[in-house]
Design a protein around this motif. Structure first.
Motif, PDB file in Angstrom:
ATOM      1  N   GLU A   1       0.868  -1.199   0.174  1.00 24.05           N
ATOM      2  CA  GLU A   1      -0.175   0.121   0.158  1.00 24.05           C
ATOM      3  C   GLU A   1       1.037   1.395   0.088  1.00 24.05           C
ATOM      4  O   GLU A   1       0.596   2.162  -0.813  1.00 24.05           O
ATOM      5  N   ASN A   2       1.899   1.356   0.828  1.00 22.36           N
ATOM      6  CA  ASN A   2       2.687   2.398   0.789  1.00 22.36           C
ATOM      7  C   ASN A   2       3.576   2.670  -0.427  1.00 22.36           C
ATOM      8  O   ASN A   2       3.723   3.785  -0.972  1.00 22.36           O
TER       9      ASN A   2
ATOM     10  N   LYS B   1       1.106   4.004  -2.402  1.00 15.10           N
ATOM     11  CA  LYS B   1       0.859   5.692  -2.143  1.00 15.10           C
ATOM     12  C   LYS B   1       1.626   6.677  -2.390  1.00 15.10           C
ATOM     13  O   LYS B   1       1.546   7.865  -2.772  1.00 15.10           O
ATOM     14  N   TYR B   2       3.005   6.304  -2.081  1.00 19.36           N
ATOM     15  CA  TYR B   2       4.122   7.165  -2.112  1.00 19.36           C
ATOM     16  C   TYR B   2       4.842   7.062  -3.500  1.00 19.36           C
ATOM     17  O   TYR B   2       6.101   7.347  -3.553  1.00 19.36           O
TER      18      TYR B   2
ATOM     19  N   ILE C   1      -2.660  11.891   1.851  1.00 17.52           N
ATOM     20  CA  ILE C   1      -2.676  10.690   0.977  1.00 17.52           C
ATOM     21  C   ILE C   1      -3.458   9.637   1.642  1.00 17.52           C
ATOM     22  O   ILE C   1      -3.832   8.716   1.160  1.00 17.52           O
TER      23      ILE C   1
END
Ligand code: ADP
Length: 261
Positions: free
Chosen positions: A161-162, A165-166, A218
């Protein structure tokens, strides 16, 4: 005479040693207490922020009874977002508390790690494709490991997920699975923004975020990596990060193939 003195001296030395040990214990307890207090105050702060927004939004609607329908709709949408955020923080906190209890041993079973990772990626690919991010899975061999499926899935999910997201529009996420005779290795690499060098040592701390405002936008809670680490440590594993600002980040999880009881 002599023996009495000897006994006396010995008792004295023991008392000094004891009081040393006692002081050390007190220091440790104080450090634990400090970190618990900090955690509680962080939690209160994080939970209060969405609540404050909800209060402002609902009060402003209540004080203008003839507000146009559009305004109502807009504020209700904002309210719903804040509720969702509050819910996410509470869920993350509950996961974290579960990981934190060292007495709580994981519920392990032999799992097919290839299938476990595939299942996670299947769930996350639709989110990635909204940002045109390609998620690639490379499996070097079939891997079976004795893990707590729920907890390890949560750790891998948070990392992927990170990585999404990033990341940047049109970027990639590369997940790989490998093993040697002792360990299973899961690597999650991304083409995202990277992490500044001075932040790397802090990212596993609860509530730590590199860029508070950006992370909030975010949708981060700052708990994802603390949860991931908790799950990995519970399996006597290790988690590592390598990052290059502006280039991307790679997280590696290493878990023993058989659970060390
Ligand atoms: P959050 O809920 O904010 O994502 P995490 O604990 O998962 O919290 O991560 C902590 C912080 O570490 C994030 O806010 C972000 O600044 C940074 N971070 C985590 N993963 C990545 C990544 N793959 N690329 C860049 N920064 C990351």
């Amino acid at each position: 005479g002599y023996d009495d003195n000897y006994l006396h001296e010995n008792a004295y030395t023991e008392t000094v040693l004891l009081s040393d040990a006692f002081n050390k214990m007190l220091e440790r307890m104080k450090a634990l207490d400090d970190s618990r207090n900090e955690f509680v105050s962080n939690v209160s702060h994080e939970l209060k922020t969405p609540l404050t927004s909800m209060k402002v939004l609902s009060d402003s609607l209540l004080t203008q009874p003839d507000a146009p329908a559009e305004l109502y709709k807009e504020f209700m949408g904002d309210l719903s977002e804040e509720i969702e955020r509050e819910n996410k923080i509470i869920n993350d906190l509950l996961s974290l508390v579960k990981m934190d209890k060292t007495a709580n041993t994981p519920n392990v079973a032999m799992e097919n790690m290839n299938e476990l990772v595939e299942k996670i990626l299947k769930r996350l690919r639709p989110i990635a494709s909204m940002q045109n991010i390609e998620v690639v899975f490379e499996s070097f061999r079939p891997v079976n490991a004795e893990v707590d499926e729920v907890k390890i899935s949560l750790a891998i999910t948070n990392l992927v997920e990170n990585a999404i997201k990033y990341n940047k529009e049109g970027g990639w996420v590369h997940v790989s699975l490998n093993a040697d005779h002792k360990y299973c290795y899961i690597e999650v690499a991304d083409s995202g923004m990277g992490i500044p060098e001075e932040s790397v040592e802090h990212i596993f701390e609860r509530f730590y975020r590199v860029d508070k405002s950006h992370s909030r936008e975010i949708g981060g809670t700052g708990l994802g990596l603390a949860i991931a680490r908790g799950a990995v440590v519970m399996h006597r594993g290790a988690i590592k990060v390598y990052s290059q600002l502006g280039e991307g980040t790679t997280f590696t999880i290493r878990i023993p193939l058989t659970y060390v009881r």
